[in-house]
Enzyme design. Structure first.
Site, PDB file in Angstrom:
ATOM      1  N   SER A 145       1.519 -21.106 -30.540  1.00 26.65           N
ATOM      2  CA  SER A 145       1.814 -20.036 -29.233  1.00 26.65           C
ATOM      3  C   SER A 145       1.478 -21.001 -27.503  1.00 26.65           C
ATOM      4  CB  SER A 145       2.007 -19.145 -28.429  1.00 26.65           C
ATOM      5  OG  SER A 145       2.060 -19.008 -26.888  1.00 26.65           O
ATOM      6  N   TYR A 158      -3.648 -11.460 -27.388  1.00 25.40           N
ATOM      7  CA  TYR A 158      -2.434 -12.799 -28.259  1.00 25.40           C
ATOM      8  C   TYR A 158      -2.239 -14.541 -28.209  1.00 25.40           C
ATOM      9  CZ  TYR A 158       2.030 -14.892 -29.326  1.00 25.40           C
ATOM     10  OH  TYR A 158       3.514 -14.687 -29.420  1.00 25.40           O
TER      11      TYR A 158
END
Length: 290
Positions: A145, A158
Site C-alpha cells: 500500500s 496497517y
C-alpha cells in the site's frame, strides 16, 4: 499475458483480489481463488458457472492466510490441479487495528500483522518452494500500500504491516532471483473496494476528488492490470520493486488531514478497535467516545 499459466490469488472474494482472479481467468489462466469468506467464493463460482472454460480453470478454497497450513494447501491444490505455479498474488487483507497508539490492544496489533505481514510471508514461502521445485521460475506479487511508503494515509498498524510487506518483497527478490523467481510489491492508493468505501461509493468518490490529482477514483481493475503485468513475461526483468498505483496521490503529498477528509480516521472519531474487513468476521469497536 500468456494463456497457459497457473495462479493462486488470496483475498479473491472481493475487491482487488476478485478483479485479479477475473483478469487471470479472462486471459486463459487457471486460478485457485482463496478467501476466508466462503460466501464470497460461492458468488465467484456462480459468476463463472455458465462459462465452461473459465469454470474448469477455477478452483476456490477457504483460506485464513494467518494459518500457514491453509496457505500451503492452497498452493498444493494449484500444483496438483493445474501444474507448475506461475504466479502467487498475496492480496488478502483487513483494515486492522485502529485508534490512538496509546490505546490499541496488543491482540489487535498482532492480528493485523498476522494477516497483512505474516500471511504474505506464508504465501512467499510456499509459492517459492513450489516454483523452485518446478524449476520454471515464476512471479510473486505482494499487495502492499502507499500507506507503507508514507505516514498519515492509514492507521499505524496497517501502515507498519504494509511497510513490512515492501521490505520482505525486496529481500525475497534478491534471494530468489537465482531461481528466476521475481518478487514485487504493488502499492495501491485509495481504491474503491468494500474495505474502503464501506458501501458508500458515491460519497467516497466525491471526497477523494478533492485530494487526489487524477480525476477518477481508482478501481480494483486498475490494480489488477498492474498485477497482470507483473505476472507476465513483459515484466521479466523487474524484481524487488514497489509499483505504486494511486492516481498521483502519493506524489501530491496528501498530509495528515487526508484520512479525516475521507472519513477513514477512526482514532480521530474517538474509536478504538479492529477492522476485519470483508472476511465475514465481525469488526470490533472497543471504545467510542463520540
Amino acid at each position: 499475458m500468456t494463456n497457459h499459466e497457473v495462479a493462486v490469488v488470496t483475498g479473491a472474494g472481493s475487491g482487488i483480489g476478485l478483479a485479479t482472479a477475473q483478469r487471470f481467468l479472462a486471459c486463459g489462466w487457471s486460478v485457485v481463488a482463496a478467501d476466508l469468506n466462503a460466501q464470497a467464493l460461492r458468488a465467484l463460482e456462480d459468476g463463472h458457472a455458465a462459462d465452461s472454460q473459465s469454470a474448469d480453470s477455477l478452483r476456490t478454497v477457504v483460506v485464513d492466510v494467518a494459518d500457514e497450513q491453509a496457505v500451503r494447501s492452497a498452493v498444493a491444490i494449484a500444483v496438483t490441479e493445474f501444474g507448475a505455479l506461475g504466479a502467487m498474488v498475496n492480496n488478502a487483507g483487513v483494515g486492522g487495528a485502529f485508534g490512538p497508539i496509546t490505546e490499541i490492544e496488543a491482540e489487535d496489533w498482532e492480528y493485523t500483522f498476522r494477516v497483512l505481514s505474516t500471511g504474505v510471508f506464508f504465501g512467499v514461502k510456499h509459492a517459492a518452494a513450489a516454483m523452485v521445485e518446478s524449476r520454471q521460475g515464476g512471479s510473486i506479487i505482494n499487495i502492499a500500500s502507499t500507506a507503507g511508503l508514507a505516514g498519515g494515509i492509514s492507521p499505524q498498524a496497517y501502515s507498519s504491516a504494509k511497510a513490512a510487506v515492501i521490505s520482505l518483497s525486496r529481500t525475497a527478490a534478491v534471494e530468489l532471483a537465482a531461481h528466476r523467481i521475481r518478487v514485487n510489491a504493488v502499492c495501491p492508493g485509495v481504491i474503491g473496494t468494500p474495505l474502503v468505501h464501506r458501501g458508500h461509493l458515491d460519497s467516497f468518490e466525491e471526497k477523494l476528488a478533492s485530494v487526489q490529482p487524477w480525476p477518477e477514483s481508482g478501481r480494483p481493475e486498475d490494480v489488477a492490470g498492474a498485477i497482470a503485468f507483473l505476472a507476465s513475461d513483459d515484466s521479466r526483468f523487474i524484481t524487488g520493486q514497489s509499483i505504486v498505483v494511486d492516481g498521483g496521490l502519493l506524489a501530491s503529498g496528501p498530509g495528515q488531514a487526508f484520512m479525516q477528509m475521507l472519513g477513514l480516521d477512526a482514532g480521530a472519531a474517538g474509536m478504538v478497535g479492529v477492522n476485519r474487513g470483508s472476511t465475514g468476521q465481525g469488526s470490533v469497536v472497543r471504545r467510542k467516545d463520540r
